[in-house]
Design a protein around this motif. Structure first.
Motif, PDB file in Angstrom:
ATOM      1  N   THR A  98       5.465  30.949   1.761  1.00 49.70           N
ATOM      2  CA  THR A  98       4.324  30.604   0.905  1.00 49.70           C
ATOM      3  C   THR A  98       4.737  30.795  -0.549  1.00 49.70           C
ATOM      4  N   LEU A  99       4.405  29.825  -1.391  1.00 49.82           N
ATOM      5  CA  LEU A  99       4.669  29.962  -2.817  1.00 49.82           C
ATOM      6  C   LEU A  99       3.496  29.356  -3.575  1.00 49.82           C
ATOM      7  N   THR A 100       2.713  30.224  -4.214  1.00 50.17           N
ATOM      8  CA  THR A 100       1.587  29.801  -5.038  1.00 50.17           C
ATOM      9  C   THR A 100       1.759  30.418  -6.421  1.00 50.17           C
ATOM     10  N   ASP A 101       0.734  30.281  -7.251  1.00 53.23           N
ATOM     11  CA  ASP A 101       0.827  30.817  -8.603  1.00 53.23           C
ATOM     12  C   ASP A 101       0.927  32.339  -8.629  1.00 53.23           C
ATOM     13  N   ASP A 102       0.401  33.015  -7.607  1.00 52.72           N
ATOM     14  CA  ASP A 102       0.392  34.485  -7.634  1.00 52.72           C
ATOM     15  C   ASP A 102       0.887  35.117  -6.347  1.00 52.72           C
ATOM     16  N   PHE A 103       1.481  34.352  -5.442  1.00 54.71           N
ATOM     17  CA  PHE A 103       1.954  34.920  -4.186  1.00 54.71           C
ATOM     18  C   PHE A 103       3.264  34.260  -3.783  1.00 54.71           C
ATOM     19  N   LEU A 104       4.284  35.080  -3.576  1.00 52.24           N
ATOM     20  CA  LEU A 104       5.575  34.637  -3.070  1.00 52.24           C
ATOM     21  C   LEU A 104       5.841  35.345  -1.754  1.00 52.24           C
ATOM     22  N   SER A 121       2.431  41.701 -12.179  1.00 51.00           N
ATOM     23  CA  SER A 121       1.100  41.991 -12.685  1.00 51.00           C
ATOM     24  C   SER A 121       0.170  42.335 -11.531  1.00 51.00           C
ATOM     25  N   ASP A 122      -1.052  42.728 -11.863  1.00 49.46           N
ATOM     26  CA  ASP A 122      -2.018  43.118 -10.839  1.00 49.46           C
ATOM     27  C   ASP A 122      -2.362  41.972  -9.891  1.00 49.46           C
ATOM     28  N   SER A 123      -2.196  40.743 -10.357  1.00 45.20           N
ATOM     29  CA  SER A 123      -2.565  39.594  -9.528  1.00 45.20           C
ATOM     30  C   SER A 123      -1.397  39.015  -8.740  1.00 45.20           C
ATOM     31  N   ASP A 124      -0.177  39.510  -8.973  1.00 37.68           N
ATOM     32  CA  ASP A 124       1.003  38.977  -8.299  1.00 37.68           C
ATOM     33  C   ASP A 124       1.343  39.775  -7.047  1.00 37.68           C
ATOM     34  N   SER A 125       1.901  39.085  -6.043  1.00 35.02           N
ATOM     35  CA  SER A 125       2.321  39.738  -4.808  1.00 35.02           C
ATOM     36  C   SER A 125       3.624  39.114  -4.330  1.00 35.02           C
ATOM     37  N   VAL A 126       4.504  39.962  -3.801  1.00 31.11           N
ATOM     38  CA  VAL A 126       5.766  39.501  -3.229  1.00 31.11           C
ATOM     39  C   VAL A 126       5.907  40.130  -1.848  1.00 31.11           C
ATOM     40  N   GLU A 127       6.166  39.300  -0.845  1.00 28.95           N
ATOM     41  CA  GLU A 127       6.290  39.767   0.533  1.00 28.95           C
ATOM     42  C   GLU A 127       7.554  39.182   1.151  1.00 28.95           C
TER      43      GLU A 127
END
Length: 547
Positions: A98-104, A121-127
């Motif tokens: 998944t790759l969106t503006d705030d999630f990788l 940032s608080d809105s970013d996530s990496v998994e």
């Protein structure tokens, strides 16, 4: 070892939440750029599963949700995704889940992955999902994850930063200097291990990170734009009294022009996408604008933005009046970009910052005299543009009609624009298995169960979040575009095809509207000889300030 925290302040991020598409079905504002390749690395686009769908990966190709990379033994690849960099070391099998503006979210089925997170940032996530558990990166830092196919085990190590490792219904936090080993999948054994010693791949990755902190281009472009540091080595910055910072490439050949030395490939959901040949050819072709100043081309990055919006190519397509020939020219400063794919108003505003909206026929395009044209089959097959340029006359350029998009759909080869990989991996895609997530009351070590690990073939990849849907197979998409060739499918059309229905008509209004009949691109009996670049037109100075 180089510490990435010296670049930017490390910021904590909460556990990632489920990601949903926007109401308008906007495309993502960022992609993963293939920035470096060593050895043999193959690419399989989203939606494709057959052995014939593999091709040799190439630099500056844009990866998005569902795309897969496979590095043979001795192969390496670097992917840049805004605020972080991913590097794999063969034998490695990596999927962009998944790759969106705030999630990788990436899935590592086997091999070694290093992740450098420069800011979170608080809105970013990496998994990072593996066959033995999911690793959630919670802060800026550097991380290493190894998946061993031989003993069904995953090792997660944190150089600096913070990660949560989710194994089944339990989690364990890792701080700088910590490492864990996960074995099996049902049940999963979790063991604290000594921190691994650095190897050649670690040192190579650290050396790749080192120039970022000292890049002069970062002050003009911003660190969220991939490839900004490569501009330092390939050109020079000057400040223009009218336009502000301008970057001039110094490593180009005679007759060079923007969007002339590279190729067009088809990448959903954007459709026609430019892939430049130059190692530095990312930022200047997906952000900002170009202008012809002082008898040379200069790139205007525009105002620095924290989360710049990726564009497949900032050009205007034109019909030069010949059957089977397609032309285009680069957008100039403050000229609006009209996406040829589905988007909403918010997306249009993001991709045109500080630019007043105007209809294409109402804009005085300063680069219009600088048309590049090629046979339509060059588009369709992803052929190199520089060797197939068609000479157009000044009168043809003056009469060229602005069109919304090329009226040719790609053939299968045009999806990646490269030849088939000679040794594509035969392993099927790993199945992503979403498991329950419960935050533990404490980060105490997890006891080892007595049962031995269980092997899975192919391995299931354990994830916290479900991956984005795979793209439709290319033959299905190709059939859906028959009524309007060269125009990407809209979300409703893709949904119809997934349900086994006809795609139906496009509903988005095009600007400018294009009612011309579709043309069949003639197939050449043999490749024509290389053509010289079209003659330069009289120099025009861009009007207005850079966007």
């Amino acid at each position: 070892m180089f510490t990435i925290a010296t670049l930017l302040l490390m910021q904590a991020a909460p556990a990632p939440a489920a990601v949903a598409l926007s109401d308008s079905g906007d495309p993502p504002g960022r992609v993963a750029r293939i920035a470096l390749l060593e050895g043999s690395v193959a690419l399989q686009p989203s939606g494709e599963t057959g052995a014939s769908s593999w091709s040799d990966a190439s630099i500056n190709y844009a990866l998005t949700s569902g795309d897969r990379l496979y590095a043979e033994r001795g192969g390496r690849a670097e992917l840049q995704v805004g605020n972080c960099t991913l590097r794999i070391n063969g034998v490695a099998d990596l999927t962009i889940a998944t790759l969106t503006d705030d999630f990788l979210q990436v899935s590592l089925a086997t091999g070694t992955l290093r992740v450098s997170v420069y800011e979170l940032s608080d809105s970013d996530s990496v998994e990072v999902d593996t066959p033995n558990g999911a690793v959630l990166l919670r802060r800026a830092g550097t991380y290493r994850i190894d998946v061993s196919e031989s003993d069904d085990a995953t090792t997660a190590a944190v150089d600096n930063g913070l990660a949560d490792v989710a194994a089944g219904e339990t989690t364990q936090s890792l701080h700088g200097g910590d490492a864990l080993r996960l074995e099996g999948s049902d049940p999963i054994r979790v063991t604290t291990i000594p921190f691994p010693r650095s190897d050649d791949f670690d040192r190579w990755s650290a050396a790749r990170d080192q120039p970022l902190g000292a890049s002069a281009s970062a002050q003009y472009v911003g660190r969220d734009v991939p490839g900004y540091d490569e501009l330092d080595r390939a050109g020079q910055w000057e400040t223009d009294a009218d336009y502000g910072p301008v970057w001039y490439p110094t490593t180009v050949v005679v007759g060079w022009a923007p969007y002339r030395f590279g190729r067009w490939v088809w990448i959903d959901p954007w459709g026609w996408t430019w892939v430049d040949d130059a190692p530095w050819g990312w930022a200047p072709f997906h952000y900002g604008r170009w202008g012809y100043l002082h008898s040379r081309w200069g790139w205007f990055p525009g105002p620095r933005r924290r989360h710049p919006c990726y564009a497949p190519a900032l050009v205007v397509f034109v019909s030069v009046g010949r059957v089977g020939v397609q032309g285009w020219f680069p957008l100039g400063p403050r000229e609006p970009y009209h996406p040829w794919y589905h988007h909403g108003d918010r997306y249009r505003d993001r991709i045109n910052p500080d630019i007043v909206e105007a209809r294409p026929r109402d804009v005085r395009y300063v680069n219009r005299p600088q048309v590049t044209a090629v046979p339509a089959w060059t588009f369709q097959r992803g052929e190199a543009v520089g060797r197939r340029v068609v000479r157009v006359t000044n009168a043809e350029v003056d009469r060229a009609e602005i069109i919304a998009h090329p009226r040719f759909s790609p053939v299968r080869r045009g999806v990646t624009g490269t030849r088939a990989a000679p040794q594509a991996p035969a392993t099927p895609r790993p199945v992503i298995q979403v498991t329950p997530w419960r935050r533990p009351a404490s980060a105490a070590p997890v006891a080892k169960p007595a049962a031995p690990p269980t092997r899975r073939v192919p391995p299931h990849v354990i994830a916290r979040n479900p991956p984005a849907p795979q793209a439709l197979p290319f033959p299905t998409r190709q059939k859906g575009m028959q009524t309007d060739p060269g125009r990407p499918l809209e979300p409703e059309q893709r949904d119809n095809l997934r349900e086994g229905k006809p795609a139906g008509p496009h509903r988005d209004a095009e600007d400018p509207p294009d009612r011309r009949p579709a043309q069949a691109a003639p197939k050449p009996k043999s490749a024509p000889p290389p053509q010289a670049a079209p003659p330069k037109r009289p120099q025009q100075r861009p009007s207005g300030r850079p966007s």
